[in-house]
Design a protein around this motif. Sequence first.
Motif, PDB file in Angstrom:
ATOM      1  N   VAL A 163     -11.143   4.957  -5.472  1.00 44.29           N
ATOM      2  CA  VAL A 163      -9.951   4.778  -4.774  1.00 44.29           C
ATOM      3  C   VAL A 163      -9.919   5.080  -3.357  1.00 44.29           C
ATOM      4  O   VAL A 163     -10.802   5.698  -3.003  1.00 44.29           O
ATOM      5  CB  VAL A 163      -8.748   5.359  -5.703  1.00 44.29           C
ATOM      6  N   GLU A 164      -8.767   4.424  -2.825  1.00 41.51           N
ATOM      7  CA  GLU A 164      -8.611   4.941  -1.337  1.00 41.51           C
ATOM      8  C   GLU A 164      -7.672   5.996  -1.634  1.00 41.51           C
ATOM      9  O   GLU A 164      -6.387   5.829  -2.019  1.00 41.51           O
ATOM     10  CB  GLU A 164      -8.018   3.702  -0.760  1.00 41.51           C
ATOM     11  N   PRO A 165      -7.784   7.270  -1.113  1.00 41.61           N
ATOM     12  CA  PRO A 165      -6.884   8.359  -1.540  1.00 41.61           C
ATOM     13  C   PRO A 165      -5.571   7.927  -0.598  1.00 41.61           C
ATOM     14  O   PRO A 165      -5.665   7.393   0.557  1.00 41.61           O
ATOM     15  CB  PRO A 165      -7.761   9.585  -0.721  1.00 41.61           C
ATOM     16  N   ALA A 166      -4.585   8.403  -1.271  1.00 39.62           N
ATOM     17  CA  ALA A 166      -3.257   8.229  -0.581  1.00 39.62           C
ATOM     18  C   ALA A 166      -2.517   9.231  -1.316  1.00 39.62           C
ATOM     19  O   ALA A 166      -2.580   9.647  -2.341  1.00 39.62           O
ATOM     20  CB  ALA A 166      -2.701   6.683  -0.981  1.00 39.62           C
ATOM     21  N   ALA A 167      -0.952   9.113  -0.722  1.00 36.40           N
ATOM     22  CA  ALA A 167       0.044  10.299  -1.140  1.00 36.40           C
ATOM     23  C   ALA A 167       0.598   9.508  -2.426  1.00 36.40           C
ATOM     24  O   ALA A 167       1.027  10.233  -3.274  1.00 36.40           O
ATOM     25  CB  ALA A 167       0.896  10.351  -0.086  1.00 36.40           C
ATOM     26  N   GLY A 168       0.826   8.226  -2.510  1.00 37.96           N
ATOM     27  CA  GLY A 168       1.299   7.629  -3.616  1.00 37.96           C
ATOM     28  C   GLY A 168       0.253   6.990  -4.488  1.00 37.96           C
ATOM     29  O   GLY A 168      -0.743   7.451  -4.422  1.00 37.96           O
ATOM     30  N   PRO A 169       0.665   5.845  -4.965  1.00 32.99           N
ATOM     31  CA  PRO A 169      -0.134   5.065  -5.954  1.00 32.99           C
ATOM     32  C   PRO A 169      -1.612   4.592  -5.016  1.00 32.99           C
ATOM     33  O   PRO A 169      -1.413   4.259  -3.791  1.00 32.99           O
ATOM     34  CB  PRO A 169       0.385   3.787  -6.270  1.00 32.99           C
ATOM     35  N   GLU A 170      -2.686   4.697  -5.545  1.00 32.84           N
ATOM     36  CA  GLU A 170      -3.963   4.610  -5.027  1.00 32.84           C
ATOM     37  C   GLU A 170      -4.539   3.427  -5.150  1.00 32.84           C
ATOM     38  O   GLU A 170      -4.952   3.210  -6.457  1.00 32.84           O
ATOM     39  CB  GLU A 170      -5.042   5.937  -5.232  1.00 32.84           C
TER      40      GLU A 170
END
Length: 247
Positions: A156-163
Amino acid sequence: MSDDSRPSPTGVRTAVVIPAAGRGVRLGPGAPKALRALNGTPILIHAVRAMAASRAVSLVIVVAPPDGAAEVKSLLDAHALPERTDILVVPGGDTRQESVKRGLDALPPEYGIVLVHDAARPLVPVDTVDTVIDAVRQGAPAVVPALPLADTVKEVEPAAGPEPVLSTPDRSRLRAVQTPQGFDRATLIRAHETVTDDVTDDASMVEQLGLQVVAVPGHEEAFKVTRPLDLVLAEAVLARRRLTDGF
């Protein structure tokens, strides 16, 4: 092949380095993770006993918290450990890599095979330890016990919300790596002298030297005690062992 990566001949003595200097924050506040109790006995003691259970292991070096070497030595002295295995305690460093290096620095010259084992893996079966040692004796410069993955894995692409999902790796080619990891001594020392990147395991350092790392079958009971639920599972494994093995 250079002299530093020559395979260890059969019969070379085997030592284990157990870095136990970490705090184990994921288990919450309190004592370092390795000193938490499992069935009334510190996790570290279980891990030392698991390594010493192999008749091929004649030395276990425990790398203690920098300010806790005396405490760890007293702890080891207070518990029954196999008399045929020598136990040495040395103070560790600020990182796992530095702690392993300090353990290697304390190795007597007659030890040509070195295992590095997580203190937080207290229940490794002796057959797994022996399988790793045998593979090093047969010429592998670095050996890891590993298990196939049961779950599908997503990159995944790391993110604060849905990735966002980037890809789904082929699970059949992936393995979850455990310890003890086994090494030809000269190879591991060269890796620690050469690789300065922050790594999660010692085998990846050997990979960066361009040398072959091989995987052997791991064991489901060699899991790492990291979260409170892992302690529950470890207690269950010990309870089953007492029923089936009488201890």
